[in-house]
Design an enzyme around this catalytic site. Structure first.
Site, PDB file in Angstrom:
ATOM      1  N   GLY A 183       0.900  -1.302   0.021  1.00 52.74           N
ATOM      2  CA  GLY A 183      -0.077  -0.027  -0.016  1.00 52.74           C
ATOM      3  C   GLY A 183       0.759   1.187  -0.091  1.00 52.74           C
ATOM      4  CB  CYS A 184       0.321   4.613   1.436  1.00 52.18           C
ATOM      5  SG  CYS A 184       1.139   6.165   1.450  1.00 52.18           S
ATOM      6  CG  PHE A 185       5.868   4.784  -0.701  1.00 56.00           C
ATOM      7  CD1 PHE A 185       5.282   6.018  -0.394  1.00 56.00           C
ATOM      8  CD2 PHE A 185       6.510   4.824  -1.953  1.00 56.00           C
ATOM      9  CE1 PHE A 185       5.404   7.074  -1.276  1.00 56.00           C
ATOM     10  CE2 PHE A 185       6.561   5.628  -2.807  1.00 56.00           C
ATOM     11  CZ  PHE A 185       6.168   7.001  -2.491  1.00 56.00           C
ATOM     12  CD1 TRP A 186       4.937   8.519   1.993  1.00 54.99           C
ATOM     13  CD2 TRP A 186       2.852   9.336   2.504  1.00 54.99           C
ATOM     14  NE1 TRP A 186       4.682   9.583   1.248  1.00 54.99           N
ATOM     15  CE2 TRP A 186       3.532  10.228   1.608  1.00 54.99           C
ATOM     16  CE3 TRP A 186       1.866   9.939   2.943  1.00 54.99           C
ATOM     17  CZ2 TRP A 186       2.949  11.367   1.066  1.00 54.99           C
ATOM     18  CZ3 TRP A 186       1.243  11.047   2.669  1.00 54.99           C
ATOM     19  CH2 TRP A 186       1.689  11.936   1.602  1.00 54.99           C
ATOM     20  CG  HIS A 193       0.167   0.319   6.457  1.00 55.72           C
ATOM     21  ND1 HIS A 193       0.402   1.742   5.779  1.00 55.72           N
ATOM     22  CD2 HIS A 193       0.231  -0.583   5.498  1.00 55.72           C
ATOM     23  CE1 HIS A 193       0.733   1.381   4.641  1.00 55.72           C
ATOM     24  NE2 HIS A 193       0.732   0.104   4.249  1.00 55.72           N
TER      25      HIS A 193
END
Length: 235
Positions: free
Chosen positions: A81-84, A231
């Site tokens: 998902g969003c790498f942040w 997450h």
């Protein structure tokens, strides 16, 4: 008679003083000489010459200052998902076991030597996934632990989606660098399947060209603690 005796006694007395002075002089002169002689013989007491003694000491000091063996460094990449959020969760979980982390793009198609931008990836035209690239200390963490946590910190059962983030760039993916990593990833995928109600859709592919993302994406949630993160731990 008494005068001669006195004179003789005086001579004897004087002679005795001279003997004492002479004896003292000999002692004062000989003592330093004896000390120097003793010092010159010291290196031979244990059968070593001075040169050998210095060499042995030098070798000993060299052993004491020998640097530790270099750490064994492994590398891998995860799409979750969003790498942040992926970077935030991994850094918080594994701390100094991670030698370095960065976020970027992998698993797409782009001519060799070209660059990949965030806008291109979001368009879906390049086919890249947002990934966390990790170099880790194999003496502090095992690859299996990284893979297990990967499945735990996102939902691997949703195709091309994590929470409200939708698109192929948000797919669940493991990119391996060795055949041993591939084997472990496949085994862990089977082991954790029972923890989810739906089938796992995570892909396991060989790592290809990694494109590091723009600077403002790096450590984004450390620089912006209140920033967006989708997450959560699954178990």
């Amino acid at each position: 008679g008494s005068t001669e005796n006195l004179a003789c006694s005086g001579v004897v007395m004087i002679d005795r003083d001279l003997v004492r002075v002479w004896s003292l002089s000999v002692l004062l002169v000989s003592t330093p000489l004896l000390w120097l002689l003793a010092q010159s013989l010291l290196p031979f007491v244990n059968g070593h010459t001075t040169t050998e003694h210095k060499r042995t000491t030098s070798e000993h000091n060299s052993e004491l200052n020998t640097p530790p063996m270099a750490a064994r460094i492994g590398k891998t990449a995860f799409g979750a998902g969003c790498f942040w959020g992926t970077e935030k969760f991994f850094r918080r979980q594994f701390k100094d076991a991670l030698v370095t982390t960065s976020v970027g793009y992998m698993g797409g198609k782009k001519p060799a030597g070209s660059t990949v931008s965030y806008e291109e990836v979001c368009s879906g035209r390049t086919g890249h996934a947002e990934v966390l690239y990790v170099e880790y200390n194999e003496d502090k963490v095992q690859y299996k632990d990284l893979v297990t946590f990967f499945f735990r910190m996102h939902d691997p059962t949703t195709l091309n989606r994590q929470q409200g983030d939708r698109g192929t760039q948000y797919r669940s993916a493991i990119f391996y660098y060795t055949e041993e990593q591939k084997k472990i990833a496949e085994e862990v995928k089977v082991e954790v399947a029972s923890k989810f109600k739906n089938p796992i859709v995570t892909t396991i592919n060989p790592a290809d060209t990694y494109y590091k993302a723009e600077d403002y994406h790096q450590l984004y949630l450390e620089k912006n603690p209140g920033g967006y993160c989708s997450h959560k731990l699954q178990w």
